[in-house]
Motif scaffolding. Structure first.
Motif, mmCIF file in Angstrom:
data_model
loop_
_atom_site.group_PDB
_atom_site.id
_atom_site.type_symbol
_atom_site.label_atom_id
_atom_site.label_comp_id
_atom_site.label_asym_id
_atom_site.label_seq_id
_atom_site.Cartn_x
_atom_site.Cartn_y
_atom_site.Cartn_z
ATOM 1 N N TYR A 1 0.718 -1.313 0.034
ATOM 2 C CA TYR A 1 -0.079 -0.114 -0.104
ATOM 3 C C TYR A 1 0.765 1.065 0.048
ATOM 4 O O TYR A 1 1.865 1.278 0.849
ATOM 5 C CB TYR A 1 -0.803 0.052 1.181
ATOM 6 N N ASP A 2 0.664 1.944 -0.887
ATOM 7 C CA ASP A 2 1.324 3.424 -1.066
ATOM 8 C C ASP A 2 0.254 4.647 -1.017
ATOM 9 O O ASP A 2 0.754 5.783 -1.008
ATOM 10 C CB ASP A 2 2.073 3.550 -2.235
ATOM 11 N N GLY A 3 -1.032 4.350 -0.881
ATOM 12 C CA GLY A 3 -1.960 5.484 -0.470
ATOM 13 C C GLY A 3 -2.286 6.121 -1.728
ATOM 14 O O GLY A 3 -3.231 6.910 -1.727
ATOM 15 N N GLY B 1 0.996 3.668 -8.699
ATOM 16 C CA GLY B 1 0.945 4.110 -7.587
ATOM 17 C C GLY B 1 0.982 5.808 -7.579
ATOM 18 O O GLY B 1 0.167 6.287 -8.407
ATOM 19 N N LEU B 2 2.020 6.345 -6.906
ATOM 20 C CA LEU B 2 1.844 7.662 -6.693
ATOM 21 C C LEU B 2 2.616 8.629 -7.974
ATOM 22 O O LEU B 2 2.700 9.687 -8.030
ATOM 23 C CB LEU B 2 2.569 8.160 -5.295
ATOM 24 N N GLY B 3 3.386 7.624 -8.962
ATOM 25 C CA GLY B 3 4.300 8.196 -9.682
ATOM 26 C C GLY B 3 3.343 9.025 -10.715
ATOM 27 O O GLY B 3 1.988 8.702 -10.805
ATOM 28 N N THR B 4 3.889 10.022 -11.241
ATOM 29 C CA THR B 4 3.202 10.785 -12.346
ATOM 30 C C THR B 4 3.189 10.336 -13.714
ATOM 31 O O THR B 4 2.383 10.643 -14.645
ATOM 32 C CB THR B 4 3.631 12.258 -12.316
#
Ligand code: ATP
Ligand code: MG
Ligand code: MG
Length: 143
Positions: A9-11, A115-118
């Motif tokens: 999990y990375d949110g 994940g959170l990467g753009t």
């Protein structure tokens, strides 16, 4: 089958989808154990071309941010009491997760595709890619 399930999990939105799937699976498999793991990458932060071992202050901030990610995950599952949460601190997320899975004999890994990467052109982010590539147990990739 799937006695021990690990959710990475990375949110991110995709990880939240993965958490939903994990909870549904857990409800279907009441005897299984679900553990939510978040990796705080404290060592060898890459800035440009340089590897930097971050200062104690930055490490504290990274630790607090990582705890906040797990707190948020806990709030999502608290009404069900379905999972434990674990913070792993150290190296690169994929390697930390793969080592943890081997050490603790999990049967299934659940990850988000991204994940959170753009940069969203690719189907998989680098963490989910590495996990699918190197895991020796089934991986459920949630979009
Ligand atoms: P990249 O990080 O390569 O720029 P991205 O952020 O879009 O791309 P990933 O980081 O591979 O994609 O994220 C895919 C999934 O991997 C997430 O949904 C989550 O399940 C897991 N994941 C990513 N980072 C972590 C982390 N630090 N701790 C635990 N799980 C993670
Ligand atoms: Mg990422
Ligand atoms: Mg990344």
């Amino acid at each position: 089958m799937f006695g021990k399930i690990l959710l990475a999990y990375d949110g991110s939105e995709t990880a939240k989808n993965a958490l939903e799937q994990a909870m549904e699976l857990k409800l279907m498999l009441p005897d299984s154990i679900l553990e939510i793991v978040h990796v705080a990458q404290l060592q060898n932060v890459i800035v440009g071309d340089a590897f930097i071992t971050s200062s104690a202050v930055i490490q504290d901030e990274l630790h607090d941010a990582a705890e906040a990610v797990l707190d948020e995950a806990r709030r999502r599952i608290s009404h069900l009491g379905l999972a434990t949460t674990t913070l792993l601190e150290g190296g690169t997320p994929a390697q930390m997760i793969l080592d943890y899975v081997n050490d603790h004999l999990f049967d299934l890994i659940i990850v988000g595709s991204r994940g959170l990467g753009t940069f969203k052109e690719l189907l998989l982010g680098s963490v989910s890619y590495e996990i699918v590539q190197h895991a020796t147990i089934p991986v459920l990739v949630v979009k």
